[in-house]
Design a protein around this motif. Structure first.
Motif, PDB file in Angstrom:
ATOM      1  N   TRP A 206     -22.843 -39.780  27.276  1.00  0.00           N
ATOM      2  CA  TRP A 206     -23.238 -38.883  26.192  1.00  0.00           C
ATOM      3  C   TRP A 206     -22.093 -38.822  25.188  1.00  0.00           C
ATOM      4  N   PHE A 207     -22.445 -38.826  23.910  1.00  0.00           N
ATOM      5  CA  PHE A 207     -21.483 -38.801  22.829  1.00  0.00           C
ATOM      6  C   PHE A 207     -21.974 -37.812  21.782  1.00  0.00           C
ATOM      7  N   ARG A 208     -21.080 -37.374  20.913  1.00  0.00           N
ATOM      8  CA  ARG A 208     -21.512 -36.476  19.856  1.00  0.00           C
ATOM      9  C   ARG A 208     -20.766 -36.785  18.570  1.00  0.00           C
ATOM     10  N   GLN A 209     -21.415 -36.445  17.477  1.00  0.00           N
ATOM     11  CA  GLN A 209     -20.803 -36.643  16.173  1.00  0.00           C
ATOM     12  C   GLN A 209     -21.121 -35.454  15.286  1.00  0.00           C
ATOM     13  N   ALA A 210     -20.078 -34.761  14.897  1.00  0.00           N
ATOM     14  CA  ALA A 210     -20.222 -33.645  13.976  1.00  0.00           C
ATOM     15  C   ALA A 210     -20.096 -34.155  12.540  1.00  0.00           C
ATOM     16  N   PRO A 211     -20.630 -33.425  11.582  1.00  0.00           N
ATOM     17  CA  PRO A 211     -20.546 -33.877  10.177  1.00  0.00           C
ATOM     18  C   PRO A 211     -19.110 -34.131   9.750  1.00  0.00           C
ATOM     19  N   GLY A 212     -18.885 -35.297   9.171  1.00  0.00           N
ATOM     20  CA  GLY A 212     -17.559 -35.636   8.664  1.00  0.00           C
ATOM     21  C   GLY A 212     -16.550 -36.033   9.724  1.00  0.00           C
ATOM     22  N   GLN A 213     -17.010 -36.123  10.949  1.00  0.00           N
ATOM     23  CA  GLN A 213     -16.095 -36.484  12.041  1.00  0.00           C
ATOM     24  C   GLN A 213     -16.558 -37.762  12.732  1.00  0.00           C
ATOM     25  N   GLU A 214     -15.652 -38.372  13.454  1.00  0.00           N
ATOM     26  CA  GLU A 214     -15.996 -39.562  14.204  1.00  0.00           C
ATOM     27  C   GLU A 214     -16.764 -39.188  15.472  1.00  0.00           C
ATOM     28  N   ARG A 215     -17.549 -40.122  15.934  1.00  0.00           N
ATOM     29  CA  ARG A 215     -18.261 -39.924  17.191  1.00  0.00           C
ATOM     30  C   ARG A 215     -17.248 -39.840  18.326  1.00  0.00           C
ATOM     31  N   GLU A 216     -17.515 -38.932  19.271  1.00  0.00           N
ATOM     32  CA  GLU A 216     -16.595 -38.782  20.401  1.00  0.00           C
ATOM     33  C   GLU A 216     -17.354 -38.755  21.717  1.00  0.00           C
ATOM     34  N   PHE A 217     -16.676 -39.178  22.732  1.00  0.00           N
ATOM     35  CA  PHE A 217     -17.224 -39.197  24.088  1.00  0.00           C
ATOM     36  C   PHE A 217     -17.319 -37.769  24.612  1.00  0.00           C
TER      37      PHE A 217
ATOM     38  N   GLU B 105     -18.196 -24.946  17.724  1.00  0.00           N
ATOM     39  CA  GLU B 105     -17.594 -26.271  17.568  1.00  0.00           C
ATOM     40  C   GLU B 105     -18.319 -27.357  18.353  1.00  0.00           C
ATOM     41  N   ASP B 106     -19.293 -26.978  19.153  1.00  0.00           N
ATOM     42  CA  ASP B 106     -20.126 -27.958  19.847  1.00  0.00           C
ATOM     43  C   ASP B 106     -21.259 -28.461  18.959  1.00  0.00           C
ATOM     44  N   THR B 107     -21.397 -27.874  17.796  1.00  0.00           N
ATOM     45  CA  THR B 107     -22.443 -28.306  16.870  1.00  0.00           C
ATOM     46  C   THR B 107     -22.243 -29.763  16.469  1.00  0.00           C
ATOM     47  N   ALA B 108     -23.277 -30.575  16.706  1.00  0.00           N
ATOM     48  CA  ALA B 108     -23.182 -32.017  16.451  1.00  0.00           C
ATOM     49  C   ALA B 108     -24.524 -32.662  16.772  1.00  0.00           C
ATOM     50  N   VAL B 109     -24.627 -33.932  16.405  1.00  0.00           N
ATOM     51  CA  VAL B 109     -25.728 -34.768  16.889  1.00  0.00           C
ATOM     52  C   VAL B 109     -25.257 -35.419  18.176  1.00  0.00           C
ATOM     53  N   TYR B 110     -26.024 -35.219  19.219  1.00  0.00           N
ATOM     54  CA  TYR B 110     -25.683 -35.761  20.531  1.00  0.00           C
ATOM     55  C   TYR B 110     -26.521 -37.003  20.797  1.00  0.00           C
ATOM     56  N   CYS B 111     -25.838 -38.072  21.203  1.00  0.00           N
ATOM     57  CA  CYS B 111     -26.501 -39.342  21.490  1.00  0.00           C
ATOM     58  C   CYS B 111     -26.101 -39.819  22.877  1.00  0.00           C
TER      59      CYS B 111
END
Length: 127
Positions: free
Chosen positions: A36-47, A89-95
């Motif tokens: 599972w990974f996530r990407q918040a607006p303006g930030q890089e995708r993170e594990f 701060e957990d707000t993001a798109v999760y993939c």
């Protein structure tokens, strides 16, 4: 080619919980680790978290430890991410994404350079 579908996102208040699902129609999905990974607006995708093919090897990002739990049901071809005590701060798109190689442990998932991603599922946490 992406062969997984994410679902379960939504909007919650801080302290709330969500359970995300990563489903696959691939019949041999059970042979592969999933991350599972996530990407918040303006930030890089993170594990965020990873689980190996058997469920016996699990890895978490530091921010996820103690709050998030990854699991899988190989009879249903689904990997879950239970998220508790959510913070703004957990707000993001999760993939989610599948290890392109079979039978590897969870720690490798955070370093794979995946060549494609699905649409993910939006998680929004309000304060």
């Amino acid at each position: 080619q992406v062969q997984v579908t994410e679902s379960g996102g939504g909007s919650v208040q801080a302290g709330g919980s969500l359970r995300l699902s990563c489903a696959s129609s691939e019949t041999t999905f059970y042979n592969y680790g999933v991350g599972w990974f996530r990407q918040a607006p303006g930030q890089e995708r993170e594990f965020v978290a990873g689980i190996d093919w058997s469920g016996g090897s699990i890895d978490y990002a530091n921010f996820a430890k103690g709050r998030f739990t990854i699991s899988r049901d190989n009879t249903l071809n689904v990997v879950y991410l239970q998220m508790n005590d959510l913070k703004p701060e957990d707000t993001a798109v999760y993939c989610c994404n599948k290890d392109p190689r079979k039978w590897r442990g969870a720690p490798v998932l955070g370093s794979i350079d995946f060549d494609s991603w699905g649409q993910g599922t939006q998680v929004t946490v309000s304060s």
